[in-house]
Design an enzyme around this catalytic site. Sequence first.
Site, mmCIF file in Angstrom:
data_model
loop_
_atom_site.group_PDB
_atom_site.id
_atom_site.type_symbol
_atom_site.label_atom_id
_atom_site.label_comp_id
_atom_site.label_asym_id
_atom_site.label_seq_id
_atom_site.Cartn_x
_atom_site.Cartn_y
_atom_site.Cartn_z
ATOM 1 N N TYR A 32 -1.503 0.249 10.669
ATOM 2 C CA TYR A 32 -1.797 -0.420 9.387
ATOM 3 C C TYR A 32 -0.588 -0.332 8.465
ATOM 4 O O TYR A 32 -0.149 -1.337 7.888
ATOM 5 C CB TYR A 32 -3.016 0.248 8.728
ATOM 6 C CG TYR A 32 -3.232 -0.139 7.276
ATOM 7 C CD1 TYR A 32 -3.839 -1.338 6.931
ATOM 8 C CD2 TYR A 32 -2.831 0.720 6.243
ATOM 9 C CE1 TYR A 32 -4.048 -1.689 5.592
ATOM 10 C CE2 TYR A 32 -3.037 0.378 4.909
ATOM 11 C CZ TYR A 32 -3.637 -0.829 4.593
ATOM 12 O OH TYR A 32 -3.826 -1.171 3.270
ATOM 13 N N SER B 80 0.808 -1.226 0.000
ATOM 14 C CA SER B 80 0.000 0.000 0.000
ATOM 15 C C SER B 80 0.837 1.270 0.000
ATOM 16 O O SER B 80 1.892 1.343 0.631
ATOM 17 C CB SER B 80 -0.878 -0.015 1.256
ATOM 18 O OG SER B 80 -1.418 1.257 1.493
ATOM 19 N N GLU C 148 0.174 3.683 1.665
ATOM 20 C CA GLU C 148 0.239 4.167 3.054
ATOM 21 C C GLU C 148 1.644 3.963 3.630
ATOM 22 O O GLU C 148 2.027 4.646 4.578
ATOM 23 C CB GLU C 148 -0.790 3.440 3.926
ATOM 24 C CG GLU C 148 -2.223 3.867 3.673
ATOM 25 C CD GLU C 148 -2.545 5.284 4.149
ATOM 26 O OE1 GLU C 148 -2.110 5.654 5.246
ATOM 27 O OE2 GLU C 148 -3.232 6.010 3.424
#
Length: 326
Positions: A152, A128, A130
């Site tokens: 996460y 990801s 992120e």
Amino acid sequence: MAKRALLTGITGQDGAYLSQFLLSKGYEVTGIVRRSSHKGLEEHRLQWLEIDKQVKLLYGDVADLSSLLRIVQQIQPDEIYNLAAQSFVASSWDQPILTAEITGVGVMNMLEAMRIGAPQARFYQASSSEMYGKIREPMQSELTPFHPRSPYAVAKLYGHWITVNYRESFGLHASSGILFNHESPLRGIEFVTRKVTDGVARIKLGLAKELRLGNIDAKRDWGHARDYVRAMWLMLQQPTADDYVVATGRTTTIRDMCRIAFDHAGLEMDKYVVIDSAFFRPAEVDVLLGNPAKAKEKLGWSPQISLEEMIVEMVEADLARLKRSR
Ligand code: NDP
Ligand code: GDP
């Protein structure tokens, strides 16, 4: 003989679109699902795409290596797509340990199952954007250093590096796709695009009076899930495994994305959006902007669906869904 694909996270947004894509290419698709007490619910996205009867579902959990191993040995897949995760950033502060176990260690469990049970298979890990977090470069590529900003993102970083490590240690065909945000009418309702399109549809139909949001100055590089699952498959068709950024190369504020949705419904956004501190995060990822040059060059991939087209599709889908359920 038909190729066999095994997916974790088949009941999620990407799992549904990827299954549809793979079925259209003639694959036999098997998905690993968690048992739940609500019969049928696990299939609702697959039902939405009308492919629930065409895929095979087996019970397992990425936290449970023995279940994964049994399934890998039984199916003998050609390709494994590891999409399972606790995927919502905001929840990862409430359940950091579960997030580490599923989104992080779960990846190693799946890799172990493959290494022991089907080492010839090809592996895709759902990494990801992120992971870039507090960005180190204005445009993020495969070479940009990571600085995760949530439990996460830290868990995803583990998943990314263990995939790279298993490739380098054991010669597995294991690729990591660093995907920027991608959305669709099948996106989970808690994510901001879907929250907005559902909220706009509710206001339009007189079912809600306002839409409460957090930091609408944050910026994301949004694409359509249908485009992004194609990139996953392309990665596994390459002779050697590698890592790829998948993004559009355009970034937009939540505010501007929101405006597209309200404008489409003929509503004045400023009358309805309420800023609510409950939706601000302990640490924010202010801006993400991906550089998809490598995916374009090596995979021949480029996105086909614009942000505007996607948001309009999502608003229309939410209007239709709400009208049906009234
Ligand atoms: P979703 O949240 O829609 O789907 C997550 C899937 O993981 C669901 O099928 C869920 O099953 C499953 N799952 C959760 N926990 C477990 C577990 N313990 N064992 C087995 N399965 C489990 O995510 P998306 O489809 O949007 O994303 C797919 C993947 O890509 C995720 O890993 C996500 O983190 C990653 N990603 C997504 C991006 C995006 O913008 N969408 C961007 C970058 C990466 P259940 O239905 O039972 O909950
Ligand atoms: P993420 O990029 O994976 O965290 O995807 P989200 O869709 O959950 O969030 C994208 C951005 O929207 C983040 O910067 C959030 O802080 C911001 N945002 C603002 N208001 C909201 C909201 O009400 N819900 C969510 N989910 N995000 C919001």
